[in-house]
Design a protein around this motif. Structure first.
Motif, PDB file in Angstrom:
ATOM      1  N   ALA A 114      14.357  32.636 -57.497  1.00 29.57           N
ATOM      2  CA  ALA A 114      13.978  33.905 -57.031  1.00 29.57           C
ATOM      3  C   ALA A 114      13.091  34.606 -57.606  1.00 29.57           C
ATOM      4  O   ALA A 114      12.245  35.369 -57.479  1.00 29.57           O
ATOM      5  N   ASN A 115      13.334  34.572 -58.999  1.00 28.29           N
ATOM      6  CA  ASN A 115      12.521  35.415 -60.049  1.00 28.29           C
ATOM      7  C   ASN A 115      10.728  35.140 -59.720  1.00 28.29           C
ATOM      8  O   ASN A 115      10.287  35.995 -59.696  1.00 28.29           O
ATOM      9  N   TYR A 116      10.330  33.997 -59.760  1.00 31.41           N
ATOM     10  CA  TYR A 116       8.942  33.610 -59.507  1.00 31.41           C
ATOM     11  C   TYR A 116       8.510  33.753 -58.137  1.00 31.41           C
ATOM     12  O   TYR A 116       7.280  34.087 -58.031  1.00 31.41           O
ATOM     13  N   TRP A 117       9.542  33.531 -57.299  1.00 30.90           N
ATOM     14  CA  TRP A 117       9.217  33.657 -55.827  1.00 30.90           C
ATOM     15  C   TRP A 117       8.738  34.943 -55.693  1.00 30.90           C
ATOM     16  O   TRP A 117       7.487  35.427 -55.102  1.00 30.90           O
ATOM     17  N   GLU A 156      10.999  30.849 -50.618  1.00 25.31           N
ATOM     18  CA  GLU A 156      11.749  31.658 -49.820  1.00 25.31           C
ATOM     19  C   GLU A 156      12.499  30.794 -48.616  1.00 25.31           C
ATOM     20  O   GLU A 156      13.675  31.189 -48.432  1.00 25.31           O
ATOM     21  N   THR A 157      12.035  29.500 -48.545  1.00 22.50           N
ATOM     22  CA  THR A 157      12.740  28.748 -47.371  1.00 22.50           C
ATOM     23  C   THR A 157      14.012  28.406 -48.332  1.00 22.50           C
ATOM     24  O   THR A 157      15.240  28.360 -47.661  1.00 22.50           O
ATOM     25  N   LYS A 158      13.855  27.868 -49.354  1.00 21.44           N
ATOM     26  CA  LYS A 158      14.875  27.395 -49.933  1.00 21.44           C
ATOM     27  C   LYS A 158      15.992  28.395 -50.422  1.00 21.44           C
ATOM     28  O   LYS A 158      17.203  28.267 -50.292  1.00 21.44           O
ATOM     29  N   ASP A 185      15.929  44.480 -56.185  1.00 22.80           N
ATOM     30  CA  ASP A 185      15.307  45.325 -57.076  1.00 22.80           C
ATOM     31  C   ASP A 185      14.427  44.409 -57.949  1.00 22.80           C
ATOM     32  O   ASP A 185      13.507  45.111 -58.837  1.00 22.80           O
ATOM     33  N   ASN A 186      14.504  43.173 -58.112  1.00 24.04           N
ATOM     34  CA  ASN A 186      13.533  42.407 -59.136  1.00 24.04           C
ATOM     35  C   ASN A 186      12.426  42.729 -58.920  1.00 24.04           C
ATOM     36  O   ASN A 186      11.709  42.736 -57.969  1.00 24.04           O
ATOM     37  N   ALA A 199       1.373  29.001 -50.911  1.00 25.48           N
ATOM     38  CA  ALA A 199       2.331  27.759 -50.623  1.00 25.48           C
ATOM     39  C   ALA A 199       3.829  27.891 -51.223  1.00 25.48           C
ATOM     40  O   ALA A 199       4.703  27.594 -50.694  1.00 25.48           O
ATOM     41  N   LYS A 200       3.608  28.336 -52.494  1.00 28.97           N
ATOM     42  CA  LYS A 200       4.761  28.410 -53.465  1.00 28.97           C
ATOM     43  C   LYS A 200       5.595  29.426 -52.862  1.00 28.97           C
ATOM     44  O   LYS A 200       6.887  29.187 -52.911  1.00 28.97           O
ATOM     45  N   ILE A 201       5.265  30.460 -52.482  1.00 27.71           N
ATOM     46  CA  ILE A 201       6.266  31.607 -52.024  1.00 27.71           C
ATOM     47  C   ILE A 201       6.738  31.430 -50.860  1.00 27.71           C
ATOM     48  O   ILE A 201       8.000  31.219 -50.479  1.00 27.71           O
ATOM     49  N   ASN A 202       6.193  30.300 -49.761  1.00 21.79           N
ATOM     50  CA  ASN A 202       6.676  29.940 -48.482  1.00 21.79           C
ATOM     51  C   ASN A 202       7.794  28.848 -48.962  1.00 21.79           C
ATOM     52  O   ASN A 202       8.966  29.091 -48.403  1.00 21.79           O
ATOM     53  N   ILE A 203       7.647  28.159 -49.623  1.00 21.45           N
ATOM     54  CA  ILE A 203       8.594  27.089 -50.156  1.00 21.45           C
ATOM     55  C   ILE A 203       9.837  27.700 -50.835  1.00 21.45           C
ATOM     56  O   ILE A 203      10.865  27.301 -50.467  1.00 21.45           O
TER      57      ILE A 203
END
Length: 759
Positions: free
Chosen positions: A330-333, A302-304, A215-216, A296-300
């Motif tokens: 997760a917040n900024y992802w 999400e992997t972590k 829900d975030n 790029a940041k989303i992918n990194i």
């Protein structure tokens, strides 16, 4: 996690939807300028206060109830005894620090049933604004003759230091001066910071974090995202370090709490400390965010997140250690995913390009404008092209390399290693060792090496495989030759041989340092950190710094030009963690074609989600279900329903978490905790049809504290109101229970408005 299929559906749906002309709801306004810029507009929207009621230096005003909570969130005073309300996710780190497997406050919640049980939080602060002042003239004095931007900045820094020192001389106050409109204006905030802030109450995560990552950033929302702290003061009600002798702080003002709730069209105001927005970026900057940086940041991340999620589910110990870290990652992802959707939906790049074309045409019609602004847009283009390869390198270093905890830890030993190599005085080395001993103790309290080893292999593989070799740090050549690019094997070696993989290893390194021995330089984790730092220092930082210095000057000129071109428009400065007011109204919205979201949610939605089968994010406490089944809502429910959350069109961002949502009478009606996913692009471009801030209905907070937790003693110290009396300092209250007259009035009102019940 969000599937590609869902994202593709939304992307396709958003392409067909445009935006309308922005309304005055947009903006994060300076409190001291409300009278001249916003008061009439706010009152036209329904506000019954004056600008002086909101911000006043000479007498108590709403600003005296607002605090910067820890420097990263907002909080508000809700009792004359220093009781502070903020978000659960703002207090999450403190709850986590107090939690153990035996006393799992994250899972079970925490409630201090008396003052002695309230828990201290070293390092946590609450900062009030004493006053604001426009110091542009003083700060800019002498800059006219500066020949370079560096010289100008040096003069400004000297002036800022002088002005702030003079403003606080002989007091316990601090002062911060910040640039606005990219340095066209400067404002000083004089502050008072309290250092004894204690945890009072937090609901279990199944309430305070209900909905989790599912829900975030989403609406509809059913999260009781709040926590309670108390500010303590020393003698004379002034700030003091923690002491058992300290007394609850007596605020100049605390917010009365309205039990009347909200209805569509109601005026709302958010008062807080928004962190960072970039509303005046050019099209090149937005395109870089949308096409390069965010993906790029989303992918990194999400992997972590996928790695940590599995390990946290397998171990309660790991779950507690990584709870706050996971939430932060997760917040900024998820925010970046929504931001990209919003940029697309608002057609933001094209809108920026259109504005730039208008600006170019305006400049071309006047010789003096051509002299000031003629080369501006071409210079923007030149400088953003210079960042190609730089931005992506910086993102991978910050997110992938320093997203590996062992590398980040080793990097913190750079100064000590340098001191050992240069044979610095042993006393200086010992002082550095003391700092690192404390840092390491905190680090290993919440560290799990097996998890980090998996993250190491995965994130560095992304860097290695997704970025051109010419953008690789030197150490990647070694990985290529020795490990054939296999980062899993590289990780095995590093974690087997590095002292930084364990607390005992770090203690050994520090013990050697006390003897003048350097056990750091050849450590494999340090070698990696050092190689990346060298690459950044030589290949990234010079260009990045130079270009951003250029861009700062260009944006200062560009914004000045826009204000000159659009003289009929009231401009607001980008957020910069200073106190701001945003205002709008309670209203629903349509996220996509054929879908309509109402403006409120209730406890029924909690139960519906709990029955959905998504057990992890939608688990609920048995006590909450019991109260729901009995409809035991006390005076906080309405027509047999328990309000949980609501949305409004206030312009908010990070830092506004925990901000009070205030009604037309100056009373607290909710606590801001999020934005809707469709509106996260409001840091860059505001879309009035989509941007909504999400708030916990204050009645849900009261219900959880009173009926769920049984902490009625906290309710007793609050000021609850059931009328439209102004929520200003002279209005007393301390109503512990509504009078019979109030109850009768409430019954009549509810009966009259049954068709449009205030939910």
């Amino acid at each position: 996690m969000i599937s590609k299929r869902i994202l593709s559906f939304f992307a396709a749906a958003l392409l067909s939807i445009g935006i309308t002309t922005a309304r005055p709801d947009e903006g994060m306004w300076l409190p001291m300028l409300l009278k001249q810029l916003n008061e009439a507009e706010m009152q036209n929207k329904g506000m019954k206060l004056t600008a002086d009621d909101i911000y006043n230096v000479n007498q108590s005003s709403l600003k005296d109830a607002i605090v910067s909570f820890g420097g990263f969130c907002t909080g508000e005073m809700i009792s004359p005894e220093g009781l502070l309300l903020t978000n659960h996710h703002c207090g999450y780190g403190q709850v986590q620090q107090h939690s153990t497997v035996e006393n799992d406050y994250l899972t079970e919640g925490f409630w201090a049933m008396n003052r002695e049980q309230e828990l201290p939080n070293p390092g946590l602060t609450a900062t009030f604004i004493v006053r604001m002042e426009d110091v542009t003239k003083q700060v800019m004095a002498g800059t006219e003759g500066a020949k370079t931007e560096a010289e100008r900045e040096s003069i400004i820094q000297r002036n800022m230091s002088k002005v702030s020192k003079e403003a606080t001389a002989g007091t316990h106050y601090n002062a911060v001066i910040k640039p606005f409109f990219y340095g066209n204006e400067y404002y000083m905030y004089v502050t008072e910071t309290f250092k004894d802030v204690r945890l009072v109450g937090a609901p279990p995560s199944s309430i305070g974090k209900f909905g989790g990552d599912t829900d975030n950033w989403m609406w509809p929302r059913h999260t009781g995202d709040f926590s309670l702290f108390r500010v303590y003061a020393g003698p004379n009600n002034e700030p003091a370090e923690y002491s058992p002798e300290n007394k609850p702080y007596k605020p100049k003002h605390h917010l009365p709490i309205s039990l009347n709730g909200v209805k569509e069209g109601d005026f709302t105001m958010v008062f807080g400390f928004p962190g960072r927005t970039n509303e005046y970026l050019t099209s090149q900057a937005v395109r870089e965010i949308y096409e390069v940086s965010n993906p790029a940041k989303i992918n990194i991340r999400e992997t972590k997140l996928n790695i940590l999620d599995k390990d946290m589910k397998a171990s309660d110990e790991v779950r507690i250690k990584y709870a706050a870290k996971y939430a932060s990652i997760a917040n900024y992802w998820k925010k970046w995913i929504g931001e990209n959707r919003g940029i697309q939906k608002a057609n933001a790049i094209a809108e920026k390009e259109e504005l730039e074309q208008q600006f170019a045409q305006w400049v071309a019609t006047d010789a003096s404008r051509q002299q000031k602004y003629g080369n501006l847009l071409a210079e923007f283009d030149k400088n953003y092209k210079a960042l190609e390869g730089i931005t992506i390198s910086r993102d991978y270093i910050n997110e992938a390399v320093y997203g590996v905890e062992i590398v980040k830890l080793a990097n913190n030993f750079t100064t000590l290693q340098s001191m050992l190599a240069k044979k610095a005085p042993q006393s200086d080395i010992d002082a550095q060792v003391v700092k690192l001993e404390k840092y390491a103790a905190d680090f290993f309290k919440d560290y799990n090496a097996p998890s980090d080893k998996k993250v190491f292999a995965a994130l560095l593989s992304l860097y290695y495989n997704n970025i051109d070799q010419k953008l690789h740090p030197e150490i990647f050549n070694m990985v290529r030759s020795k490990y054939k690019g296999d980062f899993a094997k590289y990780a095995e070696d590093v974690f087997a041989k590095s002292a930084f993989a364990s607390e005992a290893g770090v203690k050994s390194v520090l013990a050697d340092a006390k003897k003048g021995k350097d056990a750091i330089k050849n450590d494999p984790a340090f070698a990696l950190a050092s190689s990346v730092a060298d690459y950044y220092r030589v290949n990234v930082m010079p260009t990045y710094t130079s270009v951003n210095d250029n861009l700062s000057l260009l944006y200062r000129t560009y914004v000045a030009g826009l204000r000159e071109m659009q003289q009929d428009k009231t401009f607001y400065p980008d957020a910069n963690s200073t106190l701001r007011v945003a205002y709008g109204k309670v209203e629903p919205y349509n996220p996509i074609d054929g879908v309509h979201y109402t403006y409120y949610t209730t406890l029924e939605g909690v139960m519906e989600k709990a029955a959905s089968g998504i057990a992890e994010d939608y688990a609920i406490p048995a006590r909450l279900r019991e109260l729901y089944e009995k409809k035991d809502y006390g005076r906080y429910g309405v027509n047999g329903k328990m309000p949980v959350a609501f949305i409004a069109s206030n312009h908010t961002t990070g830092g506004n978490s925990g901000s009070p949502v205030i009604n037309a009478n100056g009373q607290l009606i909710g606590t801001n905790f999020d934005r809707n996913w469709e509106g996260t692009m409001s840091d860059i471009v505001y879309n009035p049809d989509q941007v909504r801030n999400i708030s916990v209905d204050v009645r849900y907070m009261l219900f959880i504290v009173d009926k769920f937790a049984g902490a009625g003693h906290l309710i007793e110290e609050m000021t609850l109101v059931t009328d439209d009396t102004s929520g200003l300092p002279q209005v007393d209250a301390r109503k512990k229970e509504p009078s019979q007259k109030d109850k009768k009035k409430d019954r009549k009102k509810k009966k009259k408005e049954k068709a449009e019940a205030t939910i």
